[in-house]
Design an enzyme around this catalytic site. Structure first.
Site: not given
Length: 990
Positions: A778-780, A786, A814, A883-884, A914, A938-939
């Site tokens: 995932d990105l964030d 971010t 999130k 990432s979304a 997601k 993932e977070d």
């Protein structure tokens, strides 16, 4: 799922019954049938049957031998509806052997029977029955009867009848007969069973007898086929011979002075020939010659040849399972009965019930090409070729049917023996035009596996082009959609006469594309053959171009993120399964077809079937989403269903569910799941049990001419192994919990793909079943944070709209996409906003977010990430970002890490965000890595759910309280490294 009961003890190579029960006799007659692909003899007793009416179906059948009867319509026959039924006939009974002592006839219904046993031996290819009979006068005899239908000679069956007096010496009488007084089972309330006939159909024309030989010739009424059954005998004892000839029965009586504890052995040889294959005037000579050859060889030599034939068969047909005696027995039982049932002379096929009973009138269906031919293709490809030759043999009848339907080309009958359509219900028969594409699917698979281009360019091309011509004519271009097929029925017979059945359309698309390629290859490789076909069929370049255009334009209905089984299915109400009593299945026996047709309910795999036969046309996320939708709607009222759901379920990682389907598939007959084994075996389901192992658990497919494997194993097993033939070589495959062993047993080296890796097999190679090949980020909150920028952008919008918003509520946003985040925000508003307003809100938020993220620099990478990316890259682990955020490419570029990633999933193309697993499955697909060999990080809880749903290992970063569904949770990215991820992965998969 249906549940069966254990009927026969689990034995590796045999099926045994240790007591006789008239109540289950008709079922047992099917299980203990003998056959050789031409002759089929139910497990009726040689002495006849004295039990209650309705507890026995006396039957001997010849594959492809049938009579017709007029179909009676309530009013006038509508145009194009078939004129006659075709029914596989119960033919002359040649197996009768009666035993008499002091005038008393041996019968299992005597009260003085002990030590009864009947056993099917699948290595020897025989059925053996033993018992001890005590006569009314106290005389005891041990009786052993062995029978088989010869695999070496399709016209021959044999019986060895042994009698051993245990407490006396004296005369016994063995009366062996040929009896023409035979009839088919009368039709009942079940449309799957019974026939159109009542009473005797075969008319006895003449009888013959000479010394120990006797025979009858009989003929059908409508088709005018003749059948001759002749028998010969050998006794190991001096005997007195008598002959009794009645109107339709010839009997040879052997009187023997038997000695106590001595064994009298009568060997009886039975031969069948028909005028379908040979001139009627030659039948007597053919029968005589066959029996003379059998007498010369003797029973022992014929039995040895039977076992030798099976020894060779089991080299490729056997599947070894360690840890499951129940299913080991079932797999062998199924493989054996398929061999007993399949025609292999190019003029016969294999019925839905084989040649073990009269269910479905002995008709051939699409089952052959979609289940049974693929079964034989990789173990005995010559049988697969003969099944295709049968389709070419009846091609003239398919051409006639197409003309009758007002179309060019050829349309194969849905159910037939002789090639003509015999079903009076077009909505569930002629409307299933996919039969054409099913046949060409089998042709394509056959050529892929064998490279048999001579067959393709001769018989195969005629089948392919004529059926393609039919499809091009019956389809239509509809504005706004494309090339459509209306008024059709797919595999699911609970949903009839629909438009654009997805299975039908996809199969036709595949066929037309194949026809175009074959036409091009013919022009290039065999121009003289192409010229012959152009002259004979009138094919033109323009016509082939139209096939190509039609294939490219075929319409598939999509709605709400799903593929519609047809144009209207998803708009119907769902069947009330909760209110349907268990005893009301199968539905077709308790509800009107129109009532069923109005609902979302399936009899069998339909779109899921397309996911199997056209697997490469579906993305993994499409398969999973549609499987999860359609599987709960499927009753599996058809025995063809469970194996397909099991195969696709195994591919999706649903191994427990797949194993349950495998049990139902493999033991459908031995455990009588559908309570109709009395009418015959379920040949398609039997074939499906091997397909579930090879195509399902081992994940075998053929892509671009190469074998691909993605092996997995049910938790209940320790290993399984099978052999298969491909491209002239024999490959041995053994799958264990941890690895797969490939061994070249015969032929030239093969290049295969194991979990997407190309490997050459020239001797023996061992490869791991599970390996960490890809990490998906995932990105964030994982690569950078971010979240604060998102929070600021959403907070500004919320303040403008007067909506309360804080960091606690921001946690709901999130891991989800922009639209879902906005909907969460607006839930706190007391106003209703239009779609245009929502679009403007999302645009304003994104513009502000993009302004904020311009501040991002490489130093904004989260702790340990650059080091982790370097390590993964050094070890060849593929990486992707899922990432979304549609701004992911810009953010990665600002962070200076774009070059580490093999793929960045475009959030803009997602149909669902997601927690739907689509984004992770798309990532795995573009990476070329099986989902089970991927690890996701993932977070957010929605992201963890998506990873788990994608059948990947999930690592969470953050609070274990909110990420509890992750396989493992770490407090920070700073501690991540390859060793830790690898340990996590292997702790989960092992």
């Amino acid at each position: 799922m249906r549940s069966g009961q254990v009927i026969y003890p689990f034995e590796p190579w045999t099926v045994t019954e240790s007591s006789f029960d008239a109540e289950t006799n008709q079922r047992d007659e099917t299980v203990f049938a003998v056959g050789n692909g031409y002759i089929g003899i139910r497990g009726n007793f040689e002495e006849g049957y004295d039990g209650p009416p309705g507890t026995s179906l006396h039957g001997t059948y010849l594959n492809g031998f049938y009579d017709s009867s007029p179909i009676t319509y309530p009013k006038a026959r509508h145009y194009g509806h078939p004129l006659v039924h075709q029914t596989m006939l119960n033919v002359t009974d040649g197996k009768l052997v009666e035993l008499y002592v002091d005038g008393e006839k041996f019968s299992l219904f005597s009260e003085r029977i002990s030590e009864y046993s009947r056993r099917l031996d699948m290595r020897k290819g025989t059925v053996i029955r033993t018992q001890v009979w005590e006569t009314g006068t106290g005389k005891k005899l041990r009786i052993r009867i062995e029978r088989f239908a010869s695999f070496e000679s399709k016209h021959l069956a044999a019986i060895r009848y042994e009698v051993r007096p245990l407490n006396f010496s004296g005369e016994i009488l063995l009366a062996s007969a040929v009896d023409g007084r035979v009839a088919n089972q009368a039709g009942g309330g079940d449309p799957r069973a019974g026939s159109a006939f009542n009473g005797q159909v075969l008319q006895t024309k003449e009888s013959y007898e000479h010394r120990t030989f006797c025979a009858l010739i009989q003929s059908t009424s409508i088709t005018n086929f003749a059948v001759m059954c002749g028998v010969e005998h050998i006794l190991n004892h001096v005997y007195k011979l008598e002959t009794a000839v009645a109107e339709q029965r010839v009997e040879k009586r052997f009187r023997v002075q038997a000695e106590e504890n001595g064994t009298v052995v009568l060997d009886k040889f039975i031969a069948y020939y028909t005028s379908k294959d040979d001139p009627e005037e030659e039948l007597l000579q053919l029968v005589t010659d066959e029996l003379e050859a059998a007498l010369t060889a003797g029973y022992a030599e014929l039995a040895a040849a039977q076992q030798a034939y099976l020894d060779e068969y089991w080299k490729t047909a056997d599947i070894l399972i360690q840890g499951d005696a129940e299913l080991q027995q079932a797999l062998r039982f199924n493989a054996y009965h398929l061999l007993q049932s399949v025609g292999r002379d190019g003029r016969t096929n294999i019925g839905a019930k084989g040649i073990t009973g009269e269910g479905y009138d002995g008709h051939y269906f699409w089952d052959t090409e979609t289940y049974i031919l693929p079964y034989f293709l990789y173990i005995q490809p010559e049988i697969a070729r003969q099944l295709l030759k049968y389709r070419h043999y009846i091609l003239p009848k398919a051409r006639e049917r197409a003309r009758e339907m007002g179309e060019a080309g050829a349309l194969y009958a849905w159910r037939t023996i002789g090639g003509e359509e015999t079903s009076a219900y077009p909505s569930a028969s002629t409307a299933q035009i996919h039969i054409n594409a099913d046949i060409c699917y089998a042709l394509k698979k056959y050529v892929e596996a064998t490279g048999d281009k001579p067959f393709l360019y001769e018989e195969g091309a005629e089948i392919l082009f004529e059926t393609s011509r039919y499809f091009a004519g019956v389809g239509a271009w509809i504005e706004g959609r494309g090339f459509c097929f209306t008024g059709v029925t797919g595999p699911d017979e609970y949903t009839t006469i629909v438009d654009n059945n997805a299975y039908t359309n996809l199969m036709i698309k595949d066929q037309l594309e194949y026809a175009v390629r074959v036409a091009a290859a013919l022009r290039e490789e065999r121009p003289e053959r192409w010229a012959e076909l152009v002259a004979a069929l009138g094919i033109s370049e323009e016509e082939v171009t139209r096939w190509s255009e039609a294939a490219a334009g075929i319409y598939i209905h999509r709605q709400n993120g799903l593929i519609g089984q047809d144009d209207s299915f998803l708009n119907k109400p769902v069947w009330d399964f909760a209110a349907t009593p268990k005893e009301n299945y199968p539905l077709m026996m308790h509800y009107h077809s129109l009532q069923i047709n109005r609902h979302q309910v399936l009899k069998q795999a339909d779109l899921v079937m397309a996911m199997f036969t056209q697997s490469r046309r579906f993305a993994m996320w499409e398969k999973q989403r549609n499987y999860n939708y359609y599987e709960p709607l499927t009753t599996h009222d058809s025995s063809l269903s469970t194996c397909i759901h099991g195969i696709v379920g195994a591919e999706l990682g649903y191994m427990d569910k797949a194993y349950g389907f495998f049990q139902q598939t493999a033991r459908v007959d031995l455990d009588d799941y559908h309570l109709n084994v009395k009418d015959g075996i379920h040949t398609a389901s039997m074939a499906g049990s091997r397909l579930m192992i090879v195509d399902g658990f081992a994940g075998m497919s053929v892509v671009d001419g190469a074998l691909h494997f993605a092996p997995d194993i049910p938790a209940q097993w320790t290993s399984y192994a099978f052999n298969l033939r491909f491209a002239g070589s024999l490959l041995s495959v053994q799958v264990t919990k941890d690895h797969t062993i490939y061994r070249l047993a015969e032929g030239k080296p093969l290049t295969i793909c194991h979990l997407s890796k190309r490997v050459e097999i020239d001797e023996e190679v061992t490869l791991p079943n599970r390996a960490l090949e890809a990490v998906i980020f995932d990105l964030d909150g994982i690569l950078t944070d971010t979240a604060e920028f998102h929070y600021e952008a959403w907070l500004e919008l919320a303040n403008e709209l007067g909506i309360p918003f804080d960091k606690a509520y921001n946690e709901n946003l999130k891991g989800v996409d922009r639209r879902t985040s906005l909907e969460f925000l607006l839930q706190r508003s007391d106003r209703h906003y239009s779609e245009d307003e929502k679009e403007r809100f999302m645009q304003r938020k994104n513009e502000r977010y993009r302004e904020l993220i311009r501040r991002i620099r490489p130093e904004h990478l989260l702790p340990g990430i650059r080091e982790l990316l370097e390590e993964l890259k050094a070890f060849g682990i593929r990486m992707a970002v899922a990432s979304a955020s549609r701004n992911a490419p810009a953010i990665l570029a600002s962070l200076g890490i774009t070059g580490y990633f093999d793929e960045i999933v475009d959030a803009g193309i997602l149909e669902r965000g997601k927690p739907d697993p689509e984004i992770f499955l798309r990532a795995a697909e573009v990476l070329g890595v099986p989902p089970r060999n991927c690890l996701g990080i993932e977070d957010a809880s929605s992201g963890v759910e998506a990873i788990r749903s994608a059948n990947m290992v999930a690592v969470g970063i953050g609070d274990p309280g909110t990420l509890g569904d992750a396989h493992r949770v770490f407090p920070s990215t700073g501690i991540l490294n390859l060793a830790l991820l690898s340990d996590t992965y292997h702790s989960v998969v092992n």
